[in-house]
Structures are given as C-alpha cells and as structure tokens.
Motif scaffolding. Sequence first.
Motif, PDB file in Angstrom:
ATOM      1  N   GLY A  30      -5.736  32.415  90.143  1.00 16.72           N
ATOM      2  CA  GLY A  30      -5.275  31.044  89.916  1.00 16.72           C
ATOM      3  C   GLY A  30      -5.800  30.078  90.961  1.00 16.72           C
ATOM      4  N   VAL A  31      -5.814  30.490  92.224  1.00 16.73           N
ATOM      5  CA  VAL A  31      -6.334  29.630  93.295  1.00 16.73           C
ATOM      6  C   VAL A  31      -7.839  29.448  93.145  1.00 16.73           C
ATOM      7  CG1 VAL A  31      -6.679  29.451  95.787  1.00 16.73           C
ATOM      8  CG2 VAL A  31      -4.476  30.211  94.903  1.00 16.73           C
ATOM      9  N   ILE A  32      -8.559  30.542  92.886  1.00 18.38           N
ATOM     10  CA  ILE A  32     -10.019  30.453  92.740  1.00 18.38           C
ATOM     11  C   ILE A  32     -10.389  29.499  91.599  1.00 18.38           C
ATOM     12  CG2 ILE A  32     -12.056  31.729  91.972  1.00 18.38           C
ATOM     13  CD1 ILE A  32     -11.200  34.048  93.609  1.00 18.38           C
ATOM     14  N   SER A  33      -9.775  29.675  90.440  1.00 23.36           N
ATOM     15  CA  SER A  33     -10.113  28.840  89.288  1.00 23.36           C
ATOM     16  C   SER A  33      -9.733  27.384  89.521  1.00 23.36           C
ATOM     17  CB  SER A  33      -9.423  29.374  88.028  1.00 23.36           C
ATOM     18  OG  SER A  33      -8.008  29.436  88.214  1.00 23.36           O
ATOM     19  N   ALA A  34      -8.647  27.133  90.263  1.00 25.58           N
ATOM     20  CA  ALA A  34      -8.242  25.748  90.542  1.00 25.58           C
ATOM     21  C   ALA A  34      -9.203  25.070  91.498  1.00 25.58           C
ATOM     22  CB  ALA A  34      -6.823  25.729  91.106  1.00 25.58           C
ATOM     23  N   VAL A  35      -9.636  25.772  92.537  1.00 18.77           N
ATOM     24  CA  VAL A  35     -10.563  25.190  93.502  1.00 18.77           C
ATOM     25  C   VAL A  35     -11.911  24.889  92.851  1.00 18.77           C
ATOM     26  CG1 VAL A  35     -11.857  25.634  95.625  1.00 18.77           C
ATOM     27  CG2 VAL A  35      -9.439  26.225  95.503  1.00 18.77           C
ATOM     28  N   PHE A  36     -12.390  25.797  92.004  1.00 18.48           N
ATOM     29  CA  PHE A  36     -13.663  25.552  91.318  1.00 18.48           C
ATOM     30  C   PHE A  36     -13.572  24.363  90.375  1.00 18.48           C
ATOM     31  CE2 PHE A  36     -15.109  29.880  92.462  1.00 18.48           C
ATOM     32  CZ  PHE A  36     -16.404  29.561  92.850  1.00 18.48           C
ATOM     33  N   ASN A  37     -12.370  23.962  90.020  1.00 13.74           N
ATOM     34  CA  ASN A  37     -12.216  22.812  89.140  1.00 13.74           C
ATOM     35  C   ASN A  37     -12.689  21.520  89.796  1.00 13.74           C
ATOM     36  OD1 ASN A  37     -10.816  22.065  86.413  1.00 13.74           O
ATOM     37  ND2 ASN A  37     -10.117  20.504  87.866  1.00 13.74           N
ATOM     38  N   LEU A  38     -12.835  21.521  91.133  1.00 16.14           N
ATOM     39  CA  LEU A  38     -13.370  20.349  91.825  1.00 16.14           C
ATOM     40  C   LEU A  38     -14.833  20.101  91.456  1.00 16.14           C
ATOM     41  CD1 LEU A  38     -11.837  20.899  95.376  1.00 16.14           C
ATOM     42  CD2 LEU A  38     -11.221  19.101  93.750  1.00 16.14           C
ATOM     43  N   ILE A  39     -15.508  21.122  90.943  1.00 16.27           N
ATOM     44  CA  ILE A  39     -16.900  20.964  90.506  1.00 16.27           C
ATOM     45  C   ILE A  39     -16.897  20.381  89.092  1.00 16.27           C
ATOM     46  CG2 ILE A  39     -19.057  22.157  90.015  1.00 16.27           C
ATOM     47  CD1 ILE A  39     -18.207  24.298  92.000  1.00 16.27           C
ATOM     48  N   TYR A  58     -17.710  19.253  85.275  1.00 16.86           N
ATOM     49  CA  TYR A  58     -18.344  19.818  84.082  1.00 16.86           C
ATOM     50  C   TYR A  58     -18.260  21.344  84.000  1.00 16.86           C
ATOM     51  CZ  TYR A  58     -20.342  15.131  84.137  1.00 16.86           C
ATOM     52  OH  TYR A  58     -20.496  13.780  84.190  1.00 16.86           O
ATOM     53  N   PHE A  59     -18.698  22.043  85.053  1.00 19.09           N
ATOM     54  CA  PHE A  59     -18.770  23.500  84.992  1.00 19.09           C
ATOM     55  C   PHE A  59     -17.626  24.192  85.726  1.00 19.09           C
ATOM     56  CE2 PHE A  59     -23.121  21.720  85.582  1.00 19.09           C
ATOM     57  CZ  PHE A  59     -23.526  21.808  84.271  1.00 19.09           C
ATOM     58  N   GLY A  60     -16.855  23.444  86.514  1.00 22.94           N
ATOM     59  CA  GLY A  60     -15.891  24.063  87.409  1.00 22.94           C
ATOM     60  C   GLY A  60     -14.869  24.945  86.729  1.00 22.94           C
ATOM     61  N   THR A  61     -14.304  24.453  85.627  1.00 25.32           N
ATOM     62  CA  THR A  61     -13.264  25.225  84.939  1.00 25.32           C
ATOM     63  C   THR A  61     -13.807  26.557  84.439  1.00 25.32           C
ATOM     64  OG1 THR A  61     -12.128  23.190  84.254  1.00 25.32           O
ATOM     65  CG2 THR A  61     -11.613  25.213  83.042  1.00 25.32           C
ATOM     66  N   TRP A  62     -15.018  26.540  83.872  1.00 30.34           N
ATOM     67  CA  TRP A  62     -15.570  27.772  83.301  1.00 30.34           C
ATOM     68  C   TRP A  62     -16.130  28.688  84.371  1.00 30.34           C
ATOM     69  CZ3 TRP A  62     -13.577  28.764  78.991  1.00 30.34           C
ATOM     70  CH2 TRP A  62     -13.288  27.753  78.081  1.00 30.34           C
ATOM     71  N   ILE A  63     -16.599  28.125  85.494  1.00 37.94           N
ATOM     72  CA  ILE A  63     -16.988  28.990  86.616  1.00 37.94           C
ATOM     73  C   ILE A  63     -15.768  29.718  87.149  1.00 37.94           C
ATOM     74  CG2 ILE A  63     -17.887  29.037  88.977  1.00 37.94           C
ATOM     75  CD1 ILE A  63     -19.671  26.682  88.249  1.00 37.94           C
ATOM     76  N   GLY A  64     -14.664  28.977  87.300  1.00 38.02           N
ATOM     77  CA  GLY A  64     -13.432  29.601  87.756  1.00 38.02           C
ATOM     78  C   GLY A  64     -12.865  30.587  86.755  1.00 38.02           C
ATOM     79  N   ALA A  65     -13.074  30.328  85.455  1.00 33.37           N
ATOM     80  CA  ALA A  65     -12.555  31.233  84.428  1.00 33.37           C
ATOM     81  C   ALA A  65     -13.377  32.510  84.328  1.00 33.37           C
ATOM     82  CB  ALA A  65     -12.551  30.520  83.072  1.00 33.37           C
ATOM     83  N   PHE A  66     -14.618  32.473  84.792  1.00 39.12           N
ATOM     84  CA  PHE A  66     -15.497  33.638  84.678  1.00 39.12           C
ATOM     85  C   PHE A  66     -14.903  34.858  85.385  1.00 39.12           C
ATOM     86  CE2 PHE A  66     -18.839  36.205  86.678  1.00 39.12           C
ATOM     87  CZ  PHE A  66     -19.498  36.674  85.562  1.00 39.12           C
ATOM     88  N   PHE A  67     -14.333  34.651  86.577  1.00 36.77           N
ATOM     89  CA  PHE A  67     -13.835  35.772  87.367  1.00 36.77           C
ATOM     90  C   PHE A  67     -12.630  36.462  86.717  1.00 36.77           C
ATOM     91  CE2 PHE A  67     -15.931  32.787  90.243  1.00 36.77           C
ATOM     92  CZ  PHE A  67     -16.877  33.618  90.823  1.00 36.77           C
ATOM     93  N   PRO A  68     -11.581  35.740  86.322  1.00 35.49           N
ATOM     94  CA  PRO A  68     -10.479  36.448  85.646  1.00 35.49           C
ATOM     95  C   PRO A  68     -10.875  37.009  84.290  1.00 35.49           C
ATOM     96  CG  PRO A  68     -10.095  34.073  85.629  1.00 35.49           C
ATOM     97  CD  PRO A  68     -11.240  34.321  86.557  1.00 35.49           C
TER      98      PRO A  68
END
Length: 371
Positions: free
Chosen positions: A232-241, A243-253
């Motif tokens: 949850g923390v990883i995906s939220a932090v990547f959301n700062l990027i 366009y791609f942030g949400t899906w980059i963060g979603a890749f790991f879980p």
Amino acid sequence: MDQPLPFVQRSTYVLLFIIAFFFILIIARDFLVPLAFGFLISSLLFPVCRFLCHKGLPKGVSIFISVIIMMVVFGGIALLFVSQIAELAADFPDLRSKAMENITDVYQYIEDLFGLAVDWQKHWVKGRVDNLFTTGSEFFNRLLNGAAGTVFKVLMMPVYVFYILYYHDRFRQFILRSTPERHKETANKILKEISWVSQRFFGGAFIVVMILVVTNSLGLYLIGLKYPIFFGVISAVFNLIPYFGTWIGAFFPFVFALLTGDSVNLALSVLVFFAFIQFTENNILTPHITGGYVRLNPFFTIIGLIAGGMVWGVAGMLLVIPFLASLKIILENIESTKNLAFLIGRSDDETIGKIRRKIRAFFQSKRKPTP
C-alpha cells in the motif's frame, strides 16, 4: 555595440552548459537528492510553520514543532513499512516455493488443455522466478543490514528542512539582491508564484498520497493480499509519478499475488482494485485536492520523467515535476522565453486563466492593509 555571437557558437555554449549541468547532477547525486527532498518537504511544512507563527510562537519553536510533526508522521509509516519488509524477507523461502508450485500448476493446465510439451519453457521460467526470489531476498537483507549506512542521510533530512524554513526569507532576499534592479520586480513575482503554486500543489499531493496509503493498504488487506501495508505504501508513493505512477505501483502487488496467491482470482482482484483507484484518483482526488496548479504538456512531462529516471532513478522521477513546474513559471515571466513556457505548458487557457486570477487575487489580498 557588441555583435551577437554566431548561432553555432551560442548553440555550442548551450550544449556545453546542458552537459555540465547533468554531469554535476549525476556526480553530486548523494548530496543533491536529500537536499532536493528537503526543499520539497519544507514547502509542505511552510503553511504549518506560518500558522504556528501567527498563533504567537517564536519562529524557531514553530519550525521545530513542524519538523517534529513531520518526523512523527513519516516515522510511524516507516516503522510499519520496515516491519513488513523484515517479515517479507523472512518469508521469502516459503514464498518462492509457493511461486514454483503455482507455475508448475499453470504449465500442467496448459499441457492438459492444449497437449503442448513446454519443458524447456518450464525450465526457463522457473529459473527466472527462482532468481527473482533469490535476488529479492538478498536485496531485502541488504536493505535491512545496510540501513545503518543511510541513518546519516535520514537524520540530516530534518536538519535540512529546519534550516531551509529558518532561512527562507534570507534565501529570498539573496536572490533579490543578486538580481539587477530592472529585473527585481519580475524576480519577486517569480518567487511568489513558485512559492504559492508549490505549497498548494505539494500540499495537495501529500494529502492524496496519505489518502492512498490508507486506501491501498485497507483495500489490499480486504482482498486478502499478504503484507498490505508494504504494498500500500509503495503503490501510494509511486502515485506521485504522473500518468504511470498508479500502474507502476500496482505492478508489485499484482506480480506478488500472481506468483504466491492460491488462485489467479487474487491477482485479478488486485488488478480490478487498482483500476478503481486509478479512476478515483484521476477523476476525484487529484482534481479536487491537488487542482490544476501545475499544467504541463504530457509529452514534456513524459520526457522529464524519463530524464529524471536516467539521472536520479526513482527519486528523479518523483522530483522532476516540481522542477518542471518551477521552470515553467520562470519561463512564463521572462519575455524572451514565453514561447518555451507555451511549448511545455498545457493548452488549457480556461484553467490557466483561473489559476492566474487566483494567484493575482491572492497577492492583491496580501497587499491590502489590515484594519
């Protein structure tokens, strides 16, 4: 009168400046990245510090309280995050075995369904997954064992933030003193606009991330994914990027659920959950909390993200948007560079006009004498 330099000579100077600029950024990365995050965090804490000063507290005390609040918030999240990292690192052998079992089941299903012999594919994929978990286990162990090496940088961050806030006015005066008299008004306007936009954009982005930390962690927990706070923390932090942030963060879980889940339904649930998060963040959270204070051309935003990732890695991708936003404000207020500001900006005249009217109204209200 001095003759202007030839175009080739001017272009050479510009190219050399760009090369030297990026060379310094790469060489001084370990020093500049914490300092850049210090400026970023100080812009988040500036409204809190100003509020405490208006309540009658001395400037130093207000800044100290603001920094303590920052340390408590980030420290609490970090403790939960590190505890889940330690648990995840300890469970890596079991997770690897589970992943190998799931892959074997998938290939058995393909063979039963299509009658295809894919032994060499099994061997290759299983080897890659085995290496993935082996490397990941070593990475997390190095991360935990090498934490002491980053203690100094972590401890220096509050120091940076404290002194950036304490000498905020002195930095501003230094820039104005260093500016020629004929450009002081423009420089003052640029500083005010950067300060106003950065505080509201960064403050809104921080609120969005905190909401997503809670939402993502709770959602992944309800789905049944292990280590929901970590992902949850990883995906939220990547959301700062953008366009791609949400899906980059979603890749790991998603990959974790696909490899270690009891069924593929877990991975599909993670995918559906983050699709909902993407829709909610783009259409509800960001427009109403962050607003349209930073209007950047998507093309140049993507280029900036790539360049930031090449220079400073993930940190560069997180910091490049504030840099581009500040650069756009500077270019907009210099007559000879307004075309460049138009080029990197988003052509949304109505929204930009609203933002500029808000900025002008804000500055005008500050100039009105208080009764």
